[in-house]
Motif scaffolding. Structure first.
Motif, PDB file in Angstrom:
ATOM      1  N   ASP A  91       0.812  -1.177  -0.051  1.00  0.00           N
ATOM      2  CA  ASP A  91       0.070   0.032   0.129  1.00  0.00           C
ATOM      3  C   ASP A  91       0.631   1.553  -0.003  1.00  0.00           C
ATOM      4  O   ASP A  91       0.507   2.429  -0.300  1.00  0.00           O
ATOM      5  N   ASN A  92       2.058   1.143   0.503  1.00  0.00           N
ATOM      6  CA  ASN A  92       2.984   2.350   0.365  1.00  0.00           C
ATOM      7  C   ASN A  92       3.879   2.023  -0.811  1.00  0.00           C
ATOM      8  O   ASN A  92       4.271   1.235  -1.329  1.00  0.00           O
ATOM      9  N   VAL A  93       3.948   3.401  -1.328  1.00  0.00           N
ATOM     10  CA  VAL A  93       4.652   3.725  -2.654  1.00  0.00           C
ATOM     11  C   VAL A  93       6.112   3.301  -2.423  1.00  0.00           C
ATOM     12  O   VAL A  93       6.759   2.608  -3.490  1.00  0.00           O
ATOM     13  N   PRO A 148       0.481  -7.680  10.719  1.00  0.00           N
ATOM     14  CA  PRO A 148       1.877  -7.341  10.433  1.00  0.00           C
ATOM     15  C   PRO A 148       2.320  -5.830  10.959  1.00  0.00           C
ATOM     16  O   PRO A 148       1.218  -4.967  10.916  1.00  0.00           O
ATOM     17  N   VAL A 149       3.319  -5.812  11.238  1.00  0.00           N
ATOM     18  CA  VAL A 149       3.900  -4.359  11.575  1.00  0.00           C
ATOM     19  C   VAL A 149       5.166  -4.104  10.626  1.00  0.00           C
ATOM     20  O   VAL A 149       5.895  -5.020  10.270  1.00  0.00           O
ATOM     21  N   TRP A 150       5.097  -3.036   9.807  1.00  0.00           N
ATOM     22  CA  TRP A 150       6.120  -2.687   9.128  1.00  0.00           C
ATOM     23  C   TRP A 150       6.872  -1.557   9.609  1.00  0.00           C
ATOM     24  O   TRP A 150       6.279  -0.797  10.317  1.00  0.00           O
ATOM     25  N   SER A 151       8.035  -1.362   8.927  1.00  0.00           N
ATOM     26  CA  SER A 151       9.007  -0.054   9.378  1.00  0.00           C
ATOM     27  C   SER A 151       8.457   1.095   8.732  1.00  0.00           C
ATOM     28  O   SER A 151       7.624   0.896   7.582  1.00  0.00           O
ATOM     29  N   TYR A 152       8.395   2.153   9.335  1.00  0.00           N
ATOM     30  CA  TYR A 152       7.780   3.283   8.533  1.00  0.00           C
ATOM     31  C   TYR A 152       8.641   3.865   7.582  1.00  0.00           C
ATOM     32  O   TYR A 152       9.797   4.226   7.695  1.00  0.00           O
ATOM     33  N   VAL A 153       8.291   3.818   6.197  1.00  0.00           N
ATOM     34  CA  VAL A 153       8.979   4.262   5.239  1.00  0.00           C
ATOM     35  C   VAL A 153       8.369   5.614   4.395  1.00  0.00           C
ATOM     36  O   VAL A 153       6.875   5.613   4.401  1.00  0.00           O
ATOM     37  N   TRP A 154       8.875   6.647   4.212  1.00  0.00           N
ATOM     38  CA  TRP A 154       8.291   7.720   3.556  1.00  0.00           C
ATOM     39  C   TRP A 154       9.230   8.442   2.731  1.00  0.00           C
ATOM     40  O   TRP A 154      10.405   8.211   2.615  1.00  0.00           O
ATOM     41  N   GLY A 155       8.757   9.416   1.813  1.00  0.00           N
ATOM     42  CA  GLY A 155       9.771  10.246   0.855  1.00  0.00           C
ATOM     43  C   GLY A 155       8.765  11.271   0.099  1.00  0.00           C
ATOM     44  O   GLY A 155       7.355  11.451   0.653  1.00  0.00           O
ATOM     45  N   SER A 156       9.332  11.810  -0.745  1.00  0.00           N
ATOM     46  CA  SER A 156       8.578  12.875  -1.523  1.00  0.00           C
ATOM     47  C   SER A 156       7.278  12.369  -1.874  1.00  0.00           C
ATOM     48  O   SER A 156       6.186  13.151  -2.082  1.00  0.00           O
TER      49      SER A 156
END
Length: 176
Positions: A91-93, A148-156
């Motif tokens: 679901d995360n880019v 599940p638990v994921w690491s928080y990842v983000w960006g522009s």
């Protein structure tokens, strides 16, 4: 009066140092907050189970390795965000390579699996990687389903967790 103030100040520093103790064994509680100044164990929505998934009550005991790479393990084995056999956060880019936290017997821990705390927090909140102290969950746990638990990842391309997900923190509840 001055002596009392110095003693009180010393006690405050001692309690702050104690609050940051991340060693030995303990449980990892998942905290529904993104504010290190106001978050507390009272904001817990569950804990991590023996496999590293979020559970509403089946809390595992984690033990920090006393030697390099200072990662943690449960009775199921060493724990990591890099196990490609686990579900990716699609679901995360940026989530194609972001795998659910998982503990397993045959996993050899690396430096990338190390967790730590940051001095100055009110409680021992766990961080990993390059000052990443947040985690990503899609669903809240229930009596019958761990999530599940994921690491928080983000960006522009995505500045926070995906729609429908919750950004959370981990609290270390030291038991020994």
């Amino acid at each position: 009066m001055k002596c009392t103030s110095v003693i009180t100040l010393g006690a405050l520093f001692a309690s702050a140092a104690l609050a940051q103790d991340f060693s030995g064994s303990g449980q990892i509680w998942v905290i529904n907050s993104t504010d290190f100044n106001t978050a507390s164990p009272a904001d817990s929505i569950g804990c991590l189970d023996v496999t590293g998934a979020l559970s509403d009550s089946d809390c595992a005991t984690f033990t920090q390795l006393s030697v390099y790479p200072h990662s943690i393990s449960t009775a199921a084995g060493n724990c990591s965000f890099t196990d490609s056999t686990q579900v990716a956060n699609t679901d995360n880019v940026y989530g194609q390579q972001s795998y659910a936290y998982h503990c397993r017997e045959d996993y050899a821990a690396t430096v990338y699996d190390e967790l730590y705390t940051v001095s100055g927090f009110n409680y021992p909140f766990l961080c990993h990687g390059d000052r990443n102290c947040f985690y990503d969950i899609k669903d809240l746990p229930s009596d019958t389903v761990n999530t599940p638990v994921w690491s928080y990842v983000w960006g522009s391309g995505q500045l926070s967790v995906p729609a429908g997900h919750t950004k959370v923190m981990w609290y270390w509840d030291k038991t020994s």
